[in-house]
Design a protein around this motif. Structure first.
Motif: not given
Length: 138
Positions: A2-3, A8-11, A38-40
């Motif tokens: 799970r992620m 706000g940060s997009g991280n 893509v970040k995940s």
């Protein structure tokens, strides 16, 4: 696994699970810009995922948002044809994109004979329940 996306940060942050040495499949209902997906994927790759697949029901991909998906980050990107113009574009691009047709799933719902039979069965059931309720009041 799970992620969580930090607002706000997009991280991205891993909440649980261990992607080390595993194929990870990211699932979302819609991809518009693709940044979360893509970040995940990048985080999972950094944490040792050996293979990344992506699945979404509605691949809208604004502008050229599909490009980060075709850099080799994803082994497969499965998208339904619910957005037919984009599905056609992705099909022409080819790998890693694969288009899954929704027709076999929803086509039978539009079969008039099957629809009428199901509707008729439902009406009989409603009628049966109504007559049972009337009898129980007597």
């Amino acid at each position: 696994t799970r992620m969580l996306k930090k607002e706000g940060s997009g991280n991205m942050m891993l909440l649980e699970g261990n992607p080390l040495g595993r194929r990870c499949v990211l699932v979302d209902d819609v991809i518009i810009t693709g940044s979360t997906m893509v970040k995940s994927a990048q985080l999972l790759r950094e944490l040792g995922a050996t293979s990344l697949w992506s699945y979404c029901t509605h691949g809208q991909f604004t502008a050229e948002a599909w490009k980060p998906f075709s850099t080799g980050l994803f082994e497969r990107v499965l998208v339904t044809d619910s957005c037919p113009i984009m599905a056609e574009t992705l099909e022409k691009i080819g790998a890693p994109f694969e288009i899954m047709s929704l027709a076999p799933l929803i086509g039978p719902l539009f079969d008039e004979e099957a629809f009428l039979a199901a509707h008729h069965a439902q009406m009989r059931s409603v009628g049966h329940n109504a007559s049972r309720q009337i009898r129980s009041r007597m």
